[in-house]
Design a protein around this motif. Structure first.
Motif, PDB file in Angstrom:
ATOM      1  N   ARG A   1      26.147  37.156  52.878  1.00  0.00           N
ATOM      2  CA  ARG A   1      27.299  36.812  52.049  1.00  0.00           C
ATOM      3  C   ARG A   1      28.101  38.063  51.762  1.00  0.00           C
ATOM      4  N   GLN A   2      29.391  37.918  51.743  1.00  0.00           N
ATOM      5  CA  GLN A   2      30.228  39.058  51.384  1.00  0.00           C
ATOM      6  C   GLN A   2      30.099  39.326  49.897  1.00  0.00           C
ATOM      7  N   LYS A   3      30.063  40.589  49.550  1.00  0.00           N
ATOM      8  CA  LYS A   3      30.022  40.937  48.135  1.00  0.00           C
ATOM      9  C   LYS A   3      31.388  40.698  47.516  1.00  0.00           C
ATOM     10  N   ARG A   4      31.360  40.336  46.263  1.00  0.00           N
ATOM     11  CA  ARG A   4      32.623  40.149  45.559  1.00  0.00           C
ATOM     12  C   ARG A   4      33.323  41.493  45.402  1.00  0.00           C
ATOM     13  N   ASP A   5      34.574  41.419  45.181  1.00  0.00           N
ATOM     14  CA  ASP A   5      35.366  42.614  44.934  1.00  0.00           C
ATOM     15  C   ASP A   5      34.793  43.334  43.707  1.00  0.00           C
ATOM     16  N   LEU A   6      34.534  44.629  43.823  1.00  0.00           N
ATOM     17  CA  LEU A   6      33.916  45.384  42.729  1.00  0.00           C
ATOM     18  C   LEU A   6      34.760  45.394  41.473  1.00  0.00           C
ATOM     19  N   SER A   7      36.080  45.465  41.634  1.00  0.00           N
ATOM     20  CA  SER A   7      36.943  45.480  40.443  1.00  0.00           C
ATOM     21  C   SER A   7      36.919  44.126  39.744  1.00  0.00           C
ATOM     22  N   GLN A   8      36.850  43.054  40.525  1.00  0.00           N
ATOM     23  CA  GLN A   8      36.773  41.717  39.936  1.00  0.00           C
ATOM     24  C   GLN A   8      35.442  41.536  39.203  1.00  0.00           C
ATOM     25  N   ARG A   9      34.372  42.044  39.776  1.00  0.00           N
ATOM     26  CA  ARG A   9      33.058  41.963  39.147  1.00  0.00           C
ATOM     27  C   ARG A   9      33.030  42.778  37.848  1.00  0.00           C
ATOM     28  N   ALA A  10      33.648  43.956  37.873  1.00  0.00           N
ATOM     29  CA  ALA A  10      33.692  44.798  36.681  1.00  0.00           C
ATOM     30  C   ALA A  10      34.467  44.094  35.565  1.00  0.00           C
ATOM     31  N   TYR A  11      35.587  43.466  35.917  1.00  0.00           N
ATOM     32  CA  TYR A  11      36.385  42.741  34.925  1.00  0.00           C
ATOM     33  C   TYR A  11      35.564  41.613  34.307  1.00  0.00           C
ATOM     34  N   LYS A  12      34.897  40.842  35.142  1.00  0.00           N
ATOM     35  CA  LYS A  12      34.126  39.698  34.656  1.00  0.00           C
ATOM     36  C   LYS A  12      32.989  40.143  33.745  1.00  0.00           C
ATOM     37  N   ARG A  13      32.310  41.217  34.116  1.00  0.00           N
ATOM     38  CA  ARG A  13      31.218  41.712  33.282  1.00  0.00           C
ATOM     39  C   ARG A  13      31.739  42.291  31.966  1.00  0.00           C
ATOM     40  N   GLY A  14      32.894  42.933  32.015  1.00  0.00           N
ATOM     41  CA  GLY A  14      33.513  43.425  30.787  1.00  0.00           C
ATOM     42  C   GLY A  14      33.936  42.287  29.883  1.00  0.00           C
ATOM     43  N   TYR A  15      34.487  41.234  30.487  1.00  0.00           N
ATOM     44  CA  TYR A  15      34.900  40.061  29.718  1.00  0.00           C
ATOM     45  C   TYR A  15      33.691  39.447  29.015  1.00  0.00           C
ATOM     46  N   THR A  16      32.608  39.303  29.756  1.00  0.00           N
ATOM     47  CA  THR A  16      31.393  38.719  29.190  1.00  0.00           C
ATOM     48  C   THR A  16      30.875  39.566  28.030  1.00  0.00           C
ATOM     49  N   ALA A  17      30.894  40.879  28.200  1.00  0.00           N
ATOM     50  CA  ALA A  17      30.448  41.770  27.124  1.00  0.00           C
ATOM     51  C   ALA A  17      31.359  41.636  25.907  1.00  0.00           C
ATOM     52  N   GLY A  18      32.646  41.515  26.128  1.00  0.00           N
ATOM     53  CA  GLY A  18      33.592  41.373  25.021  1.00  0.00           C
ATOM     54  C   GLY A  18      33.406  40.081  24.260  1.00  0.00           C
ATOM     55  N   VAL A  19      33.212  38.982  24.972  1.00  0.00           N
ATOM     56  CA  VAL A  19      33.009  37.687  24.325  1.00  0.00           C
ATOM     57  C   VAL A  19      31.722  37.697  23.501  1.00  0.00           C
ATOM     58  N   ARG A  20      30.731  38.408  23.993  1.00  0.00           N
ATOM     59  CA  ARG A  20      29.442  38.475  23.280  1.00  0.00           C
ATOM     60  C   ARG A  20      29.470  39.464  22.121  1.00  0.00           C
ATOM     61  N   GLY A  21      30.574  40.163  21.948  1.00  0.00           N
ATOM     62  CA  GLY A  21      30.713  41.068  20.814  1.00  0.00           C
ATOM     63  C   GLY A  21      30.110  42.442  21.030  1.00  0.00           C
ATOM     64  N   LYS A  22      29.846  42.798  22.276  1.00  0.00           N
ATOM     65  CA  LYS A  22      29.272  44.111  22.571  1.00  0.00           C
ATOM     66  C   LYS A  22      30.322  45.196  22.383  1.00  0.00           C
TER      67      LYS A  22
END
Length: 70
Positions: free
Chosen positions: A3-24
């Motif tokens: 499988r092709q890996k997802r775009d690293l910048s897109q993955r970074a954004y998604k992980r940052g979003y998740t951290a923000g929603v969780r209040g980190k």
């Protein structure tokens, strides 16, 4: 077939979003690479904004499902 890996910048954004929603804290950013760090911070800001607006848990599912598509 691999499988092709997802775009690293897109993955970074998604992980940052998740951290923000969780209040980190933004200090939990896992990368030092300037471009990826910027994407993570952008996601974190959007996630914190959604958290403050009450978009979290079940009401935020539609938001996170659209993060994977660009």
């Amino acid at each position: 077939m691999k499988r092709q890996k997802r775009d690293l910048s897109q993955r970074a954004y998604k992980r940052g979003y998740t951290a923000g929603v969780r209040g980190k804290s933004k200090d939990f950013c896992p990368t030092e690479h300037p471009d990826l760090r910027q994407q993570w911070m952008n996601g974190w800001r959007d996630g914190r904004s959604d958290n403050w607006d009450g978009i979290k848990g079940v009401s935020g599912i539609h938001v996170t499902s659209h993060l994977g598509t660009a």
